[in-house]
Scaffold this active site. Structure first.
Site, PDB file in Angstrom:
ATOM      1  N   CYS A  95       0.837  -1.193   0.000  1.00  0.00           N
ATOM      2  CA  CYS A  95       0.000   0.000   0.000  1.00  0.00           C
ATOM      3  C   CYS A  95       0.878   1.251   0.000  1.00  0.00           C
ATOM      4  O   CYS A  95       1.794   1.379   0.816  1.00  0.00           O
ATOM      5  CB  CYS A  95      -0.897  -0.032   1.226  1.00  0.00           C
ATOM      6  SG  CYS A  95      -1.702   1.517   1.620  1.00  0.00           S
ATOM      7  N   GLU A  96       0.602   2.166  -0.915  1.00  0.00           N
ATOM      8  CA  GLU A  96       1.418   3.373  -0.989  1.00  0.00           C
ATOM      9  C   GLU A  96       1.134   4.348   0.152  1.00  0.00           C
ATOM     10  O   GLU A  96       1.885   5.299   0.352  1.00  0.00           O
ATOM     11  CB  GLU A  96       1.209   4.078  -2.333  1.00  0.00           C
ATOM     12  CG  GLU A  96      -0.152   4.673  -2.550  1.00  0.00           C
ATOM     13  CD  GLU A  96      -0.280   5.359  -3.900  1.00  0.00           C
ATOM     14  OE1 GLU A  96      -1.098   6.278  -4.010  1.00  0.00           O
ATOM     15  OE2 GLU A  96       0.435   4.982  -4.851  1.00  0.00           O
ATOM     16  N   HIS A  97       0.061   4.122   0.885  1.00  0.00           N
ATOM     17  CA  HIS A  97      -0.278   5.019   1.994  1.00  0.00           C
ATOM     18  C   HIS A  97       0.433   4.634   3.288  1.00  0.00           C
ATOM     19  O   HIS A  97       0.804   5.511   4.070  1.00  0.00           O
ATOM     20  CB  HIS A  97      -1.791   5.023   2.228  1.00  0.00           C
ATOM     21  CG  HIS A  97      -2.569   5.473   1.031  1.00  0.00           C
ATOM     22  ND1 HIS A  97      -3.763   4.889   0.645  1.00  0.00           N
ATOM     23  CD2 HIS A  97      -2.305   6.435   0.114  1.00  0.00           C
ATOM     24  CE1 HIS A  97      -4.208   5.491  -0.440  1.00  0.00           C
ATOM     25  NE2 HIS A  97      -3.340   6.424  -0.783  1.00  0.00           N
ATOM     26  N   HIS A  98       0.608   3.324   3.520  1.00  0.00           N
ATOM     27  CA  HIS A  98       1.208   2.884   4.781  1.00  0.00           C
ATOM     28  C   HIS A  98       2.401   1.939   4.578  1.00  0.00           C
ATOM     29  O   HIS A  98       3.028   1.534   5.551  1.00  0.00           O
ATOM     30  CB  HIS A  98       0.157   2.171   5.647  1.00  0.00           C
ATOM     31  CG  HIS A  98      -1.043   3.020   5.943  1.00  0.00           C
ATOM     32  ND1 HIS A  98      -2.227   2.908   5.251  1.00  0.00           N
ATOM     33  CD2 HIS A  98      -1.223   4.016   6.839  1.00  0.00           C
ATOM     34  CE1 HIS A  98      -3.102   3.785   5.715  1.00  0.00           C
ATOM     35  NE2 HIS A  98      -2.516   4.475   6.673  1.00  0.00           N
ATOM     36  N   GLN A 136      -4.850  -0.546  -4.956  1.00  0.00           N
ATOM     37  CA  GLN A 136      -5.400  -1.650  -5.745  1.00  0.00           C
ATOM     38  C   GLN A 136      -6.097  -1.123  -6.993  1.00  0.00           C
ATOM     39  O   GLN A 136      -6.032  -1.737  -8.057  1.00  0.00           O
ATOM     40  CB  GLN A 136      -6.366  -2.473  -4.899  1.00  0.00           C
ATOM     41  CG  GLN A 136      -6.882  -3.717  -5.614  1.00  0.00           C
ATOM     42  CD  GLN A 136      -7.699  -4.616  -4.712  1.00  0.00           C
ATOM     43  OE1 GLN A 136      -7.445  -4.684  -3.501  1.00  0.00           O
ATOM     44  NE2 GLN A 136      -8.674  -5.300  -5.263  1.00  0.00           N
ATOM     45  N   HIS A 164      -5.919  -6.233   2.450  1.00  0.00           N
ATOM     46  CA  HIS A 164      -5.010  -5.128   2.726  1.00  0.00           C
ATOM     47  C   HIS A 164      -4.597  -5.158   4.195  1.00  0.00           C
ATOM     48  O   HIS A 164      -5.450  -5.033   5.082  1.00  0.00           O
ATOM     49  CB  HIS A 164      -5.681  -3.789   2.402  1.00  0.00           C
ATOM     50  CG  HIS A 164      -5.938  -3.598   0.944  1.00  0.00           C
ATOM     51  ND1 HIS A 164      -5.371  -2.572   0.219  1.00  0.00           N
ATOM     52  CD2 HIS A 164      -6.682  -4.307   0.056  1.00  0.00           C
ATOM     53  CE1 HIS A 164      -5.764  -2.653  -1.041  1.00  0.00           C
ATOM     54  NE2 HIS A 164      -6.570  -3.694  -1.162  1.00  0.00           N
ATOM     55  N   CYS A 166      -3.158  -2.944   5.773  1.00  0.00           N
ATOM     56  CA  CYS A 166      -3.400  -1.669   6.446  1.00  0.00           C
ATOM     57  C   CYS A 166      -4.759  -1.667   7.123  1.00  0.00           C
ATOM     58  O   CYS A 166      -5.004  -0.881   8.056  1.00  0.00           O
ATOM     59  CB  CYS A 166      -3.300  -0.503   5.461  1.00  0.00           C
ATOM     60  SG  CYS A 166      -4.427  -0.596   4.070  1.00  0.00           S
TER      61      CYS A 166
END
Length: 206
Positions: A95-98, A136, A164, A166
């Site tokens: 995940c590019e956020h976490h 995704q 995910h 996250c």
């Protein structure tokens, strides 16, 4: 069987912007100290080097482009015009956020228009995009767009099903929850019956 090779533009060279391996290892050491650990203790002395080495593999998709695996197609299809589906392709992304894992399966189909791909190429394409920081939704769209650009088929369909971490490891901590995303191009976008066939063949009834 005659192969057709298509050239893709070379990615921009960003090598000058990349930190050195030593700088990357130092950054891992900083994170270890930030979480309250002692990077000098025996169990962690080699951890920065191990993490950087692991990241080279986990994010190896940045070193490859779709053309590296989709650069060759085959024209001899003996009149075959029906759907080609490769399903249950295991993939791991982050995940590019976490920057925590996304673990799932991909189902990829296309309707040939005079040319076909080697089946292993589709799995390798999924792997390239998986080994990058992703959402995704973006990964689904990227796979579909790459196949459409390379092969120019009558239609493309992509479905990703993934868990995910996250969501499972932090925040709401919802374990076992699966996210499903789809992308349809060409005839598979326009024809509901073809979409339903794809979903049924992928093992998911509409």
């Amino acid at each position: 069987m005659e192969a057709v090779v298509k050239k893709f533009p070379e990615p921009a060279d960003k090598s000058d912007d990349r930190p050195s391996r030593e700088e990357a290892e130092a950054a891992v050491g900083t994170l270890l100290r930030w979480i309250g650990e002692d990077p000098s203790r025996e169990g962690l002395r080699e951890t920065p080097a191990r993490v950087v080495k692991a990241y080279e593999e986990l994010f190896g998709g940045y070193k490859l482009q779709p053309g590296d695996v989709l650069g060759r197609t085959f024209e001899d299809v003996s009149g075959y015009e029906d759907m080609v589906l490769v399903r249950d392709i295991d993939f791991h992304s982050h995940c590019e956020h976490h920057m925590v894992p996304i673990i799932g399966k991909a189902h990829v189909a296309y309707l040939p228009d005079d040319r076909v791909l080697g089946l292993s190429k589709i799995a390798r394409l999924v792997d390239i995009f998986g080994r990058r920081l992703q959402t995704q939704e973006s990964m689904t769209a990227q796979i579909a767009a790459a196949i459409e650009s390379m092969l120019r088929p009558k239609g493309v369909a992509v479905m990703l099903e993934a868990e995910h971490m996250c969501m499972a490891m932090r925040g709401i901590r919802s374990k076992g929850s699966t996210t499903v995303t789809t992308a349809f191009h060409g005839a598979l976008r326009e024809d509901r019956e073809l979409q339903e066939r794809f979903l049924a063949m992928a093992g998911r009834r509409p």
